[in-house]
Design a protein around this motif. Structure first.
Motif, mmCIF file in Angstrom:
data_model
loop_
_atom_site.group_PDB
_atom_site.id
_atom_site.type_symbol
_atom_site.label_atom_id
_atom_site.label_comp_id
_atom_site.label_asym_id
_atom_site.label_seq_id
_atom_site.Cartn_x
_atom_site.Cartn_y
_atom_site.Cartn_z
ATOM 1 N N MET A 88 0.873 -1.335 -0.122
ATOM 2 C CA MET A 88 -0.032 0.296 -0.252
ATOM 3 C C MET A 88 0.802 1.392 0.004
ATOM 4 O O MET A 88 0.403 2.099 -0.452
ATOM 5 C CB MET A 88 -0.558 0.084 1.173
ATOM 6 C CG MET A 88 -1.743 1.044 1.587
ATOM 7 S SD MET A 88 -3.628 0.499 0.252
ATOM 8 C CE MET A 88 -4.425 2.167 0.425
ATOM 9 N N GLU A 102 -11.485 3.331 -1.712
ATOM 10 C CA GLU A 102 -11.702 2.156 -2.280
ATOM 11 C C GLU A 102 -12.601 1.294 -1.139
ATOM 12 O O GLU A 102 -13.440 0.966 -0.909
ATOM 13 C CB GLU A 102 -10.771 1.320 -2.755
ATOM 14 C CG GLU A 102 -9.674 1.266 -1.566
ATOM 15 C CD GLU A 102 -8.180 1.497 -1.505
ATOM 16 O OE1 GLU A 102 -8.660 3.141 -1.805
ATOM 17 O OE2 GLU A 102 -7.143 1.609 -2.019
ATOM 18 N N ASP A 103 -12.628 1.590 0.747
ATOM 19 C CA ASP A 103 -13.182 1.747 1.107
ATOM 20 C C ASP A 103 -13.320 2.840 3.034
ATOM 21 O O ASP A 103 -13.025 3.493 2.502
ATOM 22 C CB ASP A 103 -12.963 0.113 2.144
ATOM 23 C CG ASP A 103 -11.775 0.086 2.774
ATOM 24 O OD1 ASP A 103 -11.685 1.324 3.542
ATOM 25 O OD2 ASP A 103 -10.748 -0.968 2.703
ATOM 26 N N GLU A 104 -14.184 2.134 3.685
ATOM 27 C CA GLU A 104 -14.890 3.371 4.781
ATOM 28 C C GLU A 104 -13.248 3.629 5.618
ATOM 29 O O GLU A 104 -12.907 5.136 5.974
ATOM 30 C CB GLU A 104 -15.963 2.998 5.107
ATOM 31 C CG GLU A 104 -15.143 1.747 6.005
ATOM 32 C CD GLU A 104 -16.269 0.780 7.146
ATOM 33 O OE1 GLU A 104 -16.613 1.285 7.594
ATOM 34 O OE2 GLU A 104 -17.291 0.574 6.264
ATOM 35 N N GLY A 105 -12.443 2.281 5.272
ATOM 36 C CA GLY A 105 -11.042 2.683 6.278
ATOM 37 C C GLY A 105 -9.976 3.215 5.402
ATOM 38 O O GLY A 105 -9.358 4.452 6.145
ATOM 39 N N MET A 106 -10.061 3.516 4.487
ATOM 40 C CA MET A 106 -9.259 4.693 4.171
ATOM 41 C C MET A 106 -9.996 5.549 3.694
ATOM 42 O O MET A 106 -8.987 6.723 3.468
ATOM 43 C CB MET A 106 -8.757 3.763 2.167
ATOM 44 C CG MET A 106 -8.467 2.543 2.195
ATOM 45 S SD MET A 106 -6.831 2.708 2.628
ATOM 46 C CE MET A 106 -6.977 1.562 4.309
ATOM 47 N N TYR A 153 -11.908 7.719 5.621
ATOM 48 C CA TYR A 153 -10.586 7.863 6.784
ATOM 49 C C TYR A 153 -9.621 8.397 7.034
ATOM 50 O O TYR A 153 -10.172 9.487 7.244
ATOM 51 C CB TYR A 153 -11.131 6.569 7.924
ATOM 52 C CG TYR A 153 -10.934 6.630 9.489
ATOM 53 C CD1 TYR A 153 -11.173 7.843 9.960
ATOM 54 C CD2 TYR A 153 -9.834 6.874 10.157
ATOM 55 C CE1 TYR A 153 -11.332 8.308 11.874
ATOM 56 C CE2 TYR A 153 -9.003 6.755 11.292
ATOM 57 C CZ TYR A 153 -9.996 7.568 12.213
ATOM 58 O OH TYR A 153 -9.491 8.028 13.606
ATOM 59 N N ILE A 154 -8.731 7.515 6.221
ATOM 60 C CA ILE A 154 -7.328 8.589 6.487
ATOM 61 C C ILE A 154 -7.562 9.440 5.719
ATOM 62 O O ILE A 154 -6.809 10.485 5.710
ATOM 63 C CB ILE A 154 -6.057 7.327 5.647
ATOM 64 C CG1 ILE A 154 -6.153 5.581 6.741
ATOM 65 C CG2 ILE A 154 -5.307 7.694 5.832
ATOM 66 C CD1 ILE A 154 -5.709 4.889 6.149
#
Lengths: 69, 166
Positions: B1, B98-102, B104-105
């Protein structure tokens, strides 16, 4: 702060972070953030994780200071 | 990543900003002459020796970096056909979504950049108001803000991604 048992249950089921992420439709990094408590997942993701581990959401996530169900 | 081109993208922008700064130094060191009348129109630029060399080296480096940059985007698009990047997209390339974690970052990094601008813009505006600065210093001030924007974003994203381990 949200506490969780994702790491513990993931180890029990023998999933890597990447495998678990694939099963619930997120990246490996997101699983890592959740396990470290740095990120609180949405209700949707929490439900998906609970379904993968065959537990209720409140058995997987709980508020700091409260005991898990 | 961490090797994802979108994560490294702010570093590229920072490099281009530095090069643009050198181009600005070269161009402001040049003397220009414009002739415009009924019979002729001409515009000429004359560079002192040092500025000429600086401009030549900077333009050459910009050209080389641009080629590598385009190759990197092409490689990224080949490896990640579902996350294709384009020069012309309105949304910044460095966003990870691409998703909620990304997301968030990205949100955390963007918040830090926003906080920086809340303080830096009035500060720079005050400096421009108080001091009679040349065109070069105004450009350098703007480039500094842009450089810091990418630096803050990059550091914040890296902070999260460097903690991640399986």
């Amino acid at each position: 702060m949200l506490q969780n048992r994702v790491k513990e249950l993931r180890a029990r089921y023998g999933f890597s972070q990447g495998e678990l992420g694939e099963r619930v439709g997120v990246t490996r990094q997101t699983i890592a953030f959740i396990e470290k408590g740095e990120f609180s997942p949405s209700v949707t993701l929490a439900l998906k994780l609970a379904r993968e581990f065959e537990v209720k959401v409140d058995e997987l996530f709980w508020l700091e200071g409260e005991k898990p169900s | 990543m961490k090797k994802d081109f979108r994560v490294q993208y702010p570093l590229w922008q920072m490099a281009f900003i530095i090069l643009f700064g050198f181009i600005a130094i070269s161009l402001t060191g040049a003397s220009s002459e414009m002739i415009q009348n009924d019979l002729e129109f001409s515009y000429s630029l004359q560079f002192p020796a040092l500025e000429s060399i600086l401009l030549f080296i900077t333009l050459a480096m910009t050209f080389i970096l641009l080629i590598i940059f385009i190759m990197k985007i092409t490689n990224h698009n080949k490896r990640h056909p579902q996350q294709k990047l384009s020069f012309w997209q309105i949304k910044p390339i460095e966003y990870l979504e691409e998703d909620e974690g990304m997301i968030y970052i990205t949100r955390r990094a963007a918040q830090k950049v926003y906080t920086f601008f809340v303080w830096a813009l009035p500060f720079v505006a005050m400096i421009y108001l108080l001091f009679n600065l040349s065109r070069l210093w105004i450009v350098i001030g703007i480039l500094f803000l842009a450089f810091m924007q990418y630096l803050i974003f990059y550091i914040e994203v890296r902070k999260y991604l460097s903690k991640d381990e399986d």
